[in-house]
Design a protein around this motif. Structure first.
Motif, PDB file in Angstrom:
ATOM      1  N   HIS A  24     -33.862   1.141  21.902  1.00 27.45           N
ATOM      2  CA  HIS A  24     -32.700   0.668  22.313  1.00 27.45           C
ATOM      3  C   HIS A  24     -31.693   0.464  21.501  1.00 27.45           C
ATOM      4  O   HIS A  24     -30.474   0.745  21.683  1.00 27.45           O
ATOM      5  CB  HIS A  24     -33.082  -0.695  22.900  1.00 27.45           C
ATOM      6  N   GLU A  60     -30.869   2.627  31.269  1.00 28.07           N
ATOM      7  CA  GLU A  60     -32.684   2.616  30.822  1.00 28.07           C
ATOM      8  C   GLU A  60     -33.075   2.653  32.015  1.00 28.07           C
ATOM      9  O   GLU A  60     -34.243   3.429  32.434  1.00 28.07           O
ATOM     10  CB  GLU A  60     -32.904   1.862  29.868  1.00 28.07           C
ATOM     11  N   GLU A 104     -39.633   1.186  26.546  1.00 28.52           N
ATOM     12  CA  GLU A 104     -38.814   1.681  25.065  1.00 28.52           C
ATOM     13  C   GLU A 104     -39.238   0.364  24.150  1.00 28.52           C
ATOM     14  O   GLU A 104     -39.698  -0.445  24.410  1.00 28.52           O
ATOM     15  CB  GLU A 104     -37.400   1.623  25.826  1.00 28.52           C
ATOM     16  N   MET A 144     -30.340   8.767  27.033  1.00 32.03           N
ATOM     17  CA  MET A 144     -31.692   7.834  27.427  1.00 32.03           C
ATOM     18  C   MET A 144     -32.964   9.131  27.142  1.00 32.03           C
ATOM     19  O   MET A 144     -34.197   8.165  26.717  1.00 32.03           O
ATOM     20  CB  MET A 144     -31.747   7.451  28.732  1.00 32.03           C
TER      21      MET A 144
END
Length: 310
Positions: A165, A268, A160, A25
């Protein structure tokens, strides 16, 4: 030929991989002057450029995953940066290899070996093709955050992007593929491409998309086809094959992709929760913020004198 499908992952393997998947992440938020959008966005651009240039998806999957795993410890210290700093290509490869080895213990042994070989075969040559046009839109398209019908949206900062992703899911799918007996290439491509429609459609999340009802699926299909039409014919065929993995768990490859997608969405948010709960005690005791060395005793004394840390 695809590996035989398993109903579930090998017992315990996903739990062993979780710490490394969590650290991936960080690549969404590690930025450098060369890559101000973050290392995950950089990898997303690079992977699509390689695929558009005609590179075998199996090679791209292993190369990008090897780079990503090494970057978990090395951050922006990639081949290009290390060579600009004066290291030879062999010296830089040794450093990158140490980065990979530092975190690769939980990986399937055969995959670990394949990643090590792929990392040693990753010259930073210029791509022959630019990334497809939709790539930059996905880099700039934020994810919606946590949403649910009838409830307020939870937006965490920094947001994000869809590129972040998709890249994390692609790399994660390669890492979890051995748990399901899956080949890694198609799950990797599925990770890169499963949000092509968001290049044109801003992300409203589950809560917003539910309001589209039965209109959502045809919109997603139409916009995905528009993105596919911009790809070379052979690559478009591979992407269509990869996208068939989404929305089902009918094969080992589908399970690998969908497992990585589910893990990334939750990990996340766990990363944001972990950052929000970070304490000075963790910095001082677990991470030794005043690092061992000739100045450590002096630094500790300064902090005591200033009343910052006992």
């Amino acid at each position: 030929m695809n590996a035989p499908a398993r109903d579930t992952a090998a017992p315990g393997r996903l739990a062993e991989l979780r710490p490394l998947l969590s650290e991936l992440m960080d690549l969404k938020r590690i930025r450098t002057p060369d890559h101000p959008d973050g290392l995950a966005a950089h990898g997303f651009r690079r992977a699509w450029a390689d695929l558009a240039s005609g590179m075998d998806p199996r090679i791209v999957a292993l190369r990008e995953t090897a780079r990503a795993v090494a970057a978990v410890r090395l951050g922006g210290l990639d081949m290009d940066v290390l060579q600009r700093a004066g290291l030879s290509s062999q010296e830089a490869l040794r450093v990158l290899g140490r980065g990979l080895e530092a975190v690769s213990r939980p990986l399937d042994p055969r995959l670990r070996e394949r990643l090590s070989v792929a990392l040693a075969q990753t010259p930073e040559e210029a791509c022959h093709a630019p990334p497809p046009l939709f790539v930059e839109r996905l880099v700039q398209q934020p994810r919606a955050g946590a949403t649910y019908p009838g409830r307020p949206r939870i937006v965490v900062s920094p947001q994000e992007s869809h590129a972040d992703h998709c890249y994390a899911v692609a790399v994660g799918a390669v890492l979890v593929a051995p748990c399901f007996g899956a080949s890694p290439a198609l799950p990797f491509v599925a990770g890169l491409s499963h949000h092509l429609f968001n290049a044109a459609l801003p992300d409203a999340g589950y809560g917003g998309e539910a309001l589209l009802g039965d209109l959502l699926e045809p919109v997603m299909k139409r916009l995905t086809q528009e993105s596919l039409a911009t790809l070379p014919e052979r690559l478009a065929g591979v992407v269509q094959q990869a996208l068939a993995l989404t929305g089902n768990v009918d094969s080992a490859e589908a399970r690998a992709f969908n497992a990585s997608d589910a893990l990334d969405r939750v990990l996340e948010l766990e990363a944001h929760a972990r950052a929000a709960g970070f304490t000075l005690r963790q910095a001082m005791e677990d991470l030794e913020l005043i690092h061992p060395g000739p100045l450590q005793a002096f630094g500790d004394g300064v902090l005591r004198e200033a009343g910052v840390w006992p």
